[in-house]
Enzyme design. Structure first.
Site, PDB file in Angstrom:
ATOM      1  N   GLU A  22       0.810  -1.215   0.000  1.00  0.00           N
ATOM      2  CA  GLU A  22       0.000   0.000   0.000  1.00  0.00           C
ATOM      3  C   GLU A  22       0.842   1.263   0.000  1.00  0.00           C
ATOM      4  OE1 GLU A  22      -2.970   2.771   0.012  1.00  0.00           O
ATOM      5  OE2 GLU A  22      -2.996   0.658  -0.587  1.00  0.00           O
ATOM      6  N   PRO A 226     -28.994  27.004   2.185  1.00  0.00           N
ATOM      7  CA  PRO A 226     -29.909  27.336   3.276  1.00  0.00           C
ATOM      8  C   PRO A 226     -29.302  28.214   4.359  1.00  0.00           C
ATOM      9  CG  PRO A 226     -29.078  25.125   3.558  1.00  0.00           C
ATOM     10  CD  PRO A 226     -28.556  25.599   2.237  1.00  0.00           C
ATOM     11  N   ASP A 249     -29.583  39.404  -0.052  1.00  0.00           N
ATOM     12  CA  ASP A 249     -30.756  39.756   0.743  1.00  0.00           C
ATOM     13  C   ASP A 249     -30.605  39.259   2.169  1.00  0.00           C
ATOM     14  OD1 ASP A 249     -31.550  37.024   0.792  1.00  0.00           O
ATOM     15  OD2 ASP A 249     -32.492  37.260  -1.166  1.00  0.00           O
ATOM     16  N   LYS A 271     -35.433  42.062   1.233  1.00  0.00           N
ATOM     17  CA  LYS A 271     -36.881  42.145   1.054  1.00  0.00           C
ATOM     18  C   LYS A 271     -37.543  41.385   2.191  1.00  0.00           C
ATOM     19  CE  LYS A 271     -37.240  40.426  -3.115  1.00  0.00           C
ATOM     20  NZ  LYS A 271     -37.890  40.069  -4.387  1.00  0.00           N
ATOM     21  N   GLY A 303     -30.821  29.599  -0.702  1.00  0.00           N
ATOM     22  CA  GLY A 303     -31.296  28.337  -1.280  1.00  0.00           C
ATOM     23  C   GLY A 303     -30.877  28.187  -2.720  1.00  0.00           C
ATOM     24  N   ASP A 304     -31.822  27.808  -3.565  1.00  0.00           N
ATOM     25  CA  ASP A 304     -31.593  27.647  -5.002  1.00  0.00           C
ATOM     26  C   ASP A 304     -32.321  28.770  -5.724  1.00  0.00           C
ATOM     27  OD1 ASP A 304     -30.991  25.119  -7.194  1.00  0.00           O
ATOM     28  OD2 ASP A 304     -32.310  26.741  -7.806  1.00  0.00           O
ATOM     29  N   THR A 332     -31.381  23.656  -1.779  1.00  0.00           N
ATOM     30  CA  THR A 332     -32.630  24.300  -1.401  1.00  0.00           C
ATOM     31  C   THR A 332     -33.056  23.895   0.005  1.00  0.00           C
ATOM     32  OG1 THR A 332     -34.875  24.818  -2.158  1.00  0.00           O
ATOM     33  CG2 THR A 332     -34.157  22.522  -2.351  1.00  0.00           C
ATOM     34  N   ALA A 333     -33.924  24.707   0.617  1.00  0.00           N
ATOM     35  CA  ALA A 333     -34.296  24.513   2.018  1.00  0.00           C
ATOM     36  C   ALA A 333     -34.920  23.140   2.266  1.00  0.00           C
ATOM     37  CB  ALA A 333     -35.254  25.614   2.449  1.00  0.00           C
ATOM     38  N   MET A 384     -42.340  29.304   3.083  1.00  0.00           N
ATOM     39  CA  MET A 384     -43.067  30.535   3.441  1.00  0.00           C
ATOM     40  C   MET A 384     -44.507  30.250   3.855  1.00  0.00           C
ATOM     41  SD  MET A 384     -41.476  32.959   0.413  1.00  0.00           S
ATOM     42  CE  MET A 384     -41.408  31.632  -0.813  1.00  0.00           C
TER      43      MET A 384
END
Length: 462
Positions: A22, A226, A249, A271, A303-304, A332-333, A384
């Protein structure tokens, strides 16, 4: 420095590896990145090394003597026997062949660095054996920084260099290579547009200078995942480190922004539901305006970007302005929530359909029917939805899902404030209110194919 770093040419040369187990195989794997002929010296070879010999990538000899090391580029010794290692080292030194003996630093003329391989672009990191953990950490960071295909652009430049020297005036060559490696061609190549990039570079060589519009910018919509920075893709990190300006954001974690270039401009365009201080059309306009200045713009989205991320509006604005735009997916979440909850979002014989839905719409359609596709055999992940939890529960129960069905809610998933909430469909709204759960949360409801699968539903909540 106690060791001088340099690159040793291997073309047309031999590299000797003494040992058949090895330890020798590890060194062989490293040397397979080169074009050297490998010479394996051992009585017997383990299967991996036998395969190299069978493929013609190495030759095998039983004879360990001074002659085997003559004119070799280097040698590695790793037999697993300290006495035999020392003897092989002495023979290599007699042949004046630089040698590395595994796990015996006092017998090493050479040490093997941590390597970031983007052939022909290669980065080697060493610490003179003092801090291997640190060198591996630096290697990991460089692996994230350097695009996987950047070596191909370097190779193309090497092939085109004679043409540049013949056709591009000396005073224009630096500007041309700066354009190739720092602006549009590099960005397009990294995005996978290799054929178009090669054409553009060759056209510039024919013209004798980089194009006048060499400062044209582009827009990249990047999924920040996320929250946890180590859930970003390597491509997302690359785009952050290339950006001149980043628009982000409130859902993007500060640790993610720390991966960006230090001198990149950062613009918050946060936002909030019901309080859009930065309306979408204004965001679209400003990212396009920055790109038209020739800047590399990253729109960083939680996320995405393609899943409830308002990506379409921003991509349309870029296309209308003739600005190149790229979409970099993110975790994504829903998938992050499944991981945090320790459950698979799909399960054979229980739930073979995954539904991603949002309960919050636009001003003209604020209360979306997020449960319209829910039914036996589905898992519904609702984004959401906290504000609409009572309505969502009523809709699902009206469809026939029992009030005692387990529901799980992942709050601030993968972030330091992560919280996992268990409820039933009938108590969902009350549980969220009692726990003061607001904002960034994902509701997960698994609806088994039949009531006979209630045991599986219980397992989902455990």
């Amino acid at each position: 420095m106690k060791a001088f770093p340099m690159f040793v040419r291997t073309t047309g040369r031999r590299v000797v590896i003494v040992g058949g187990g090895e330890q020798a195989a590890q060194k062989a794997r490293l040397m397979l990145k080169t074009d050297a002929q490998l010479v394996l010296v051992a009585e017997t070879l383990e299967d991996e090394l036998k395969g190299l010999v069978d493929e013609g990538r190495a030759v095998h000899t039983h004879c360990l003597g001074v002659a085997v090391f003559d004119d070799a580029a280097m040698a590695f010794v790793g037999t697993g026997c300290p006495g035999l290692d020392a003897a092989a080292h002495a023979l290599a030194k007699a042949a004046r062949c630089p040698v590395n003996v595994v796990d015996q630093p006092d017998l090493c003329d050479l040490t093997t660095p941590a390597i970031v391989d983007r052939d022909p672009l290669v980065v080697a990191i060493g610490s003179e054996g003092t801090s291997p953990v640190l060198t591996r950490d630096i290697k990991t960071r460089l692996e994230q920084m350097l695009p996987q295909n950047i070596g191909g652009l370097a190779a193309l430049a090497g092939r085109l260099r004679p043409s540049v020297n013949a056709r591009v005036p000396r005073e224009q060559r630096r500007a041309l290579w700066a354009w190739v490696f720092k602006r549009g061609p590099r960005d397009a190549w990294i995005r996978g547009q290799e054929r178009d990039t090669a054409r553009a570079i060759k056209a510039a060589i024919e013209a004798g200078a980089p194009p006048k519009d060499a400062a044209a910018g582009h827009i990249c919509l990047v999924g920040a995942g996320p929250g946890a920075r180590d859930l970003l893709t390597l491509r997302a990190v690359e785009r952050l480190q290339e950006a001149d300006v980043i628009f982000y954001d409130r859902l993007v974690d500060e640790e993610v922004l720390e991966l960006a270039r230090r001198d990149a401009e950062r613009v918050f365009v946060g936002k909030h539901v019901g309080a859009h201080s930065w309306p979408q059309d204004r965001i679209s306009q400003i990212i396009v305006a920055e790109a038209t200045k020739g800047r590399r713009v990253v729109r960083l989205k939680s996320g995405d970007p393609g899943i409830f991320g308002r990506a379409t509006e921003e991509m349309d604005a870029a296309h209308e302005a003739g600005i190149p735009v790229e979409l970099v997916p993110g975790v994504t979440a829903a998938t992050a929530a499944g991981a945090a909850l320790g459950t698979s979002l799909t399960q054979r014989d229980v739930s073979d359909v995954l539904i991603l839905a949002t309960a919050s719409g636009c001003a003209s359609d604020p209360d979306l029917d997020a449960t319209r596709h829910s039914g036996p055999g589905t898992t519904t992940a609702i984004y959401m939805g906290v504000h609409h939890s009572a309505r969502l529960a009523s809709e699902l129960m009206a469809k026939g899902l029992a009030a005692d069905t387990p529901v799980q809610v992942a709050v601030q998933v993968s972030k330091p404030g992560q919280m996992l909430v268990n409820a039933t469909l009938g108590t969902l709204a009350e549980t969220l209110e009692a726990g003061q759960v607001k904002g960034c949360a994902l509701i997960v409801v698994k609806w088994p194919k039949s009531r006979a699968m209630e045991g599986s539903v219980a397992n989902f909540a455990s």
